[in-house]
Motif scaffolding. Structure first.
Motif, PDB file in Angstrom:
ATOM      1  N   THR A 100       7.684  -5.206   6.253  1.00  0.00           N
ATOM      2  CA  THR A 100       7.756  -4.248   7.356  1.00  0.00           C
ATOM      3  C   THR A 100       9.170  -4.161   7.903  1.00  0.00           C
ATOM      4  N   GLY A 101       9.792  -5.302   8.124  1.00  0.00           N
ATOM      5  CA  GLY A 101      11.166  -5.286   8.610  1.00  0.00           C
ATOM      6  C   GLY A 101      12.111  -4.636   7.628  1.00  0.00           C
ATOM      7  N   TYR A 102      11.911  -4.931   6.352  1.00  0.00           N
ATOM      8  CA  TYR A 102      12.764  -4.337   5.320  1.00  0.00           C
ATOM      9  C   TYR A 102      12.571  -2.826   5.284  1.00  0.00           C
ATOM     10  N   ALA A 103      11.317  -2.391   5.371  1.00  0.00           N
ATOM     11  CA  ALA A 103      11.036  -0.952   5.327  1.00  0.00           C
ATOM     12  C   ALA A 103      11.619  -0.231   6.540  1.00  0.00           C
ATOM     13  N   ALA A 107      14.374   2.855   6.484  1.00  0.00           N
ATOM     14  CA  ALA A 107      14.297   4.124   7.221  1.00  0.00           C
ATOM     15  C   ALA A 107      15.572   4.368   7.998  1.00  0.00           C
ATOM     16  N   TRP A 108      16.066   3.342   8.679  1.00  0.00           N
ATOM     17  CA  TRP A 108      17.293   3.509   9.457  1.00  0.00           C
ATOM     18  C   TRP A 108      18.499   3.769   8.555  1.00  0.00           C
ATOM     19  N   ASP A 109      18.487   3.208   7.351  1.00  0.00           N
ATOM     20  CA  ASP A 109      19.574   3.429   6.408  1.00  0.00           C
ATOM     21  C   ASP A 109      19.394   4.715   5.608  1.00  0.00           C
ATOM     22  N   ARG A 110      18.266   5.404   5.856  1.00  0.00           N
ATOM     23  CA  ARG A 110      17.934   6.637   5.134  1.00  0.00           C
ATOM     24  C   ARG A 110      17.904   6.413   3.625  1.00  0.00           C
ATOM     25  N   SER A 111      17.311   5.300   3.253  1.00  0.00           N
ATOM     26  CA  SER A 111      17.143   4.992   1.833  1.00  0.00           C
ATOM     27  C   SER A 111      16.152   5.949   1.198  1.00  0.00           C
ATOM     28  N   ALA A 112      16.328   6.181  -0.083  1.00  0.00           N
ATOM     29  CA  ALA A 112      15.411   7.058  -0.812  1.00  0.00           C
ATOM     30  C   ALA A 112      14.144   6.332  -1.241  1.00  0.00           C
ATOM     31  N   GLY A 113      14.100   5.026  -1.035  1.00  0.00           N
ATOM     32  CA  GLY A 113      12.977   4.244  -1.525  1.00  0.00           C
ATOM     33  C   GLY A 113      11.967   3.878  -0.456  1.00  0.00           C
ATOM     34  N   ALA A 114      10.994   3.087  -0.869  1.00  0.00           N
ATOM     35  CA  ALA A 114       9.966   2.565   0.021  1.00  0.00           C
ATOM     36  C   ALA A 114       9.716   1.105  -0.350  1.00  0.00           C
ATOM     37  N   ALA A 115       9.043   0.405   0.513  1.00  0.00           N
ATOM     38  CA  ALA A 115       8.666  -0.973   0.245  1.00  0.00           C
ATOM     39  C   ALA A 115       7.170  -1.047  -0.038  1.00  0.00           C
ATOM     40  N   ILE A 116       6.768  -2.083  -0.745  1.00  0.00           N
ATOM     41  CA  ILE A 116       5.351  -2.331  -1.001  1.00  0.00           C
ATOM     42  C   ILE A 116       5.087  -3.813  -0.794  1.00  0.00           C
ATOM     43  N   ALA A 117       4.027  -4.130  -0.068  1.00  0.00           N
ATOM     44  CA  ALA A 117       3.675  -5.516   0.234  1.00  0.00           C
ATOM     45  C   ALA A 117       2.331  -5.836  -0.408  1.00  0.00           C
ATOM     46  N   TYR A 118       2.300  -6.875  -1.209  1.00  0.00           N
ATOM     47  CA  TYR A 118       1.070  -7.299  -1.882  1.00  0.00           C
ATOM     48  C   TYR A 118       0.439  -8.456  -1.115  1.00  0.00           C
ATOM     49  N   PRO A 142       8.439   3.211   5.917  1.00  0.00           N
ATOM     50  CA  PRO A 142       8.093   3.651   4.560  1.00  0.00           C
ATOM     51  C   PRO A 142       7.559   2.481   3.741  1.00  0.00           C
ATOM     52  N   LEU A 143       6.286   2.182   3.918  1.00  0.00           N
ATOM     53  CA  LEU A 143       5.715   0.954   3.387  1.00  0.00           C
ATOM     54  C   LEU A 143       4.293   1.170   2.882  1.00  0.00           C
ATOM     55  N   VAL A 144       4.020   0.632   1.718  1.00  0.00           N
ATOM     56  CA  VAL A 144       2.663   0.615   1.181  1.00  0.00           C
ATOM     57  C   VAL A 144       2.126  -0.807   1.281  1.00  0.00           C
ATOM     58  N   PHE A 145       1.023  -0.959   1.973  1.00  0.00           N
ATOM     59  CA  PHE A 145       0.313  -2.239   2.002  1.00  0.00           C
ATOM     60  C   PHE A 145      -0.681  -2.218   0.847  1.00  0.00           C
ATOM     61  N   PHE A 146      -0.484  -3.084  -0.121  1.00  0.00           N
ATOM     62  CA  PHE A 146      -1.332  -3.090  -1.321  1.00  0.00           C
ATOM     63  C   PHE A 146      -2.184  -4.348  -1.311  1.00  0.00           C
ATOM     64  N   CYS A 147      -3.439  -4.179  -0.926  1.00  0.00           N
ATOM     65  CA  CYS A 147      -4.362  -5.304  -0.853  1.00  0.00           C
ATOM     66  C   CYS A 147      -5.151  -5.407  -2.149  1.00  0.00           C
ATOM     67  N   GLN A 148      -5.003  -6.529  -2.844  1.00  0.00           N
ATOM     68  CA  GLN A 148      -5.837  -6.800  -4.010  1.00  0.00           C
ATOM     69  C   GLN A 148      -7.060  -7.578  -3.527  1.00  0.00           C
ATOM     70  N   ASN A 149      -8.130  -6.852  -3.323  1.00  0.00           N
ATOM     71  CA  ASN A 149      -9.371  -7.485  -2.893  1.00  0.00           C
ATOM     72  C   ASN A 149     -10.040  -8.077  -4.123  1.00  0.00           C
ATOM     73  N   ASN A 150      -9.772  -9.353  -4.377  1.00  0.00           N
ATOM     74  CA  ASN A 150     -10.336 -10.004  -5.567  1.00  0.00           C
ATOM     75  C   ASN A 150     -11.607 -10.779  -5.242  1.00  0.00           C
ATOM     76  N   ARG A 200       7.763   7.390   1.062  1.00  0.00           N
ATOM     77  CA  ARG A 200       9.150   7.836   0.877  1.00  0.00           C
ATOM     78  C   ARG A 200       9.429   9.137   1.632  1.00  0.00           C
ATOM     79  N   ALA A 201       8.398   9.950   1.811  1.00  0.00           N
ATOM     80  CA  ALA A 201       8.565  11.253   2.484  1.00  0.00           C
ATOM     81  C   ALA A 201       8.663  11.116   3.996  1.00  0.00           C
ATOM     82  N   GLY A 202       8.600   9.893   4.505  1.00  0.00           N
ATOM     83  CA  GLY A 202       8.756   9.682   5.936  1.00  0.00           C
ATOM     84  C   GLY A 202       7.475   9.839   6.729  1.00  0.00           C
ATOM     85  N   ARG A 203       6.340   9.779   6.050  1.00  0.00           N
ATOM     86  CA  ARG A 203       5.073   9.968   6.740  1.00  0.00           C
ATOM     87  C   ARG A 203       4.430   8.641   7.150  1.00  0.00           C
TER      88      ARG A 203
END
Length: 348
Positions: A100-103, A107-118, A142-150, A200-203
């Motif tokens: 979250t902090g990285y993402a 955003a503040w750096d206007r990076s073209a990427g996004a972060a994902i947390a597993y 700009p973050l995807v929370f990716f939960c692997q519900n195993n 990445r689209a800022g949503r």
């Protein structure tokens, strides 16, 4: 997916033979990891827990570097910036706050990427994860929370972790979510592409719940036969992600017996080389513990390094003159001096 599973099998064998202190198997979760990992772009950053060997593979991390952590010879053997893949996180759920902090910084750096947390279904009960949901939502990170519900957090089933489906939690924090078949690699790829594009689209953030199954033990220090039934395991085995992908490719005329045989031989050769590289790893210089505390070492860390070095026997360090394997292990369960690593592995 075949190569990642073969890596997992070899690592499990290495642990049973005393060459690794511990191993966290991903068996059954290959589709969720490879599908989402292949959706990541060069500007994206992934934050794993300690089971994301398939994502590490997709990000170009040397598999031997992953094994080195569990062998106890380093604290993380790759450069996160080079691979867009952070070091493994042993503290359950903490990586979601790091992401979250990285993402937010992206955003503040206007990076073209996004972060994902597993993270896993068990980690979703941690306060860190819920704090990360709140911060990411409010700041539209700009973050995807990716939960692997195993299905299992060590020995506790998901039904004892939550009264509602995990993906529904996002609504309470004000961001979208989706549930996907975590054993379908193509579905995981498609959903991850959509989620990352949204971020990445800022949503703002997206929560993905990939429903899958941990077919092996939580770690090699765990005995899953004590808490789950063979009937359940058999039911999920029929949904094996590799078998499903193999059947799909065969039906499309893209995978015949000959190609499948060559793939198995390739996996065996890869595993043989990985084993040799693992067993050849030297014990590290004890003072290397201080090497990456800071980019530029300050005076306090330098003093600590010097004081620690003064306590060492001159013979300590990474050499070939290590005690034999049994002396190094020294306990009946084969954990030896690395047993602390096993104790540090909590629920997902």
């Amino acid at each position: 997916m075949v190569l990642v599973r073969r890596m997992d099998e070899e690592a499990t064998s290495l642990q049973r033979q005393g060459e690794l202190g511990l191993w966290a198997s991903l068996r059954g979760q290959e589709a969720a990891q490879v599908g989402s990992g292949r959706a990541l772009g060069p500007d994206d950053m992934a934050f794993p827990s300690y089971r994301e060997h398939g994502v590490a593979w997709c990000r170009g991390v040397d598999p031997a570097a992953v094994l080195a952590i569990f062998r106890g010879v380093n604290l993380g053997g790759w450069d996160p910036a080079t691979h867009g893949f952070a070091l493994y996180s042993i503290v359950v759920g903490s990586q979601t706050l790091h992401a979250t902090g990285y993402a937010m910084g992206m955003a503040w750096d206007r990076s073209a990427g996004a972060a994902i947390a597993y993270f896993g279904d068990g980690a979703s009960s941690e306060g860190d994860v819920n704090e990360a949901f709140g911060w990411a939502s409010v700041y539209r990170a700009p973050l995807v929370f990716f939960c692997q519900n195993n299905q299992w957090a060590i020995s506790e089933p998901t039904r004892r972790q939550t009264r509602t489906e995990i993906f529904h939690r996002a609504a309470g924090f004000g961001f979208p979510s989706v549930r996907v078949d975590g054993n379908d690699v193509l579905a995981c790829l498609a959903v991850s592409r959509w989620a990352l594009a949204t971020a990445r689209a800022g949503r703002g953030p997206v929560l993905v719940e990939a429903v899958t199954y941990r077919m092996g033990a939580h770690t090699t220090a765990d005995d899953p036969t004590r808490y789950r039934s063979p009937v359940e395991l058999e039911a999920w085995s029929r949904r094996d992600p590799l078998d499903r992908m193999r059947a799909h490719l065969a039906a499309c005329g893209l995978l015949g017996e000959e190609r499948d045989r060559h793939l198995a031989l390739e996996a065996d050769a890869f595993a043989h080389e990985l084993r040799n590289r693992c067993t050849a790893m030297l014990d590290p210089d004890p003072t290397s513990l201080f090497d990456h505390v800071q980019v530029t070492e300050n005076g306090l860390v330098a003093q600590q390094r010097s004081a620690f070095a003064a306590t060492l026997d001159p013979s300590d360090g990474g050499t070939d003159d290590r005690p034999d394997r049994q002396d190094r292990l020294g306990t009946r369960d084969g954990l030896g001096t690395r047993e602390g690593l096993a104790r540090g592995m909590g629920s997902e």
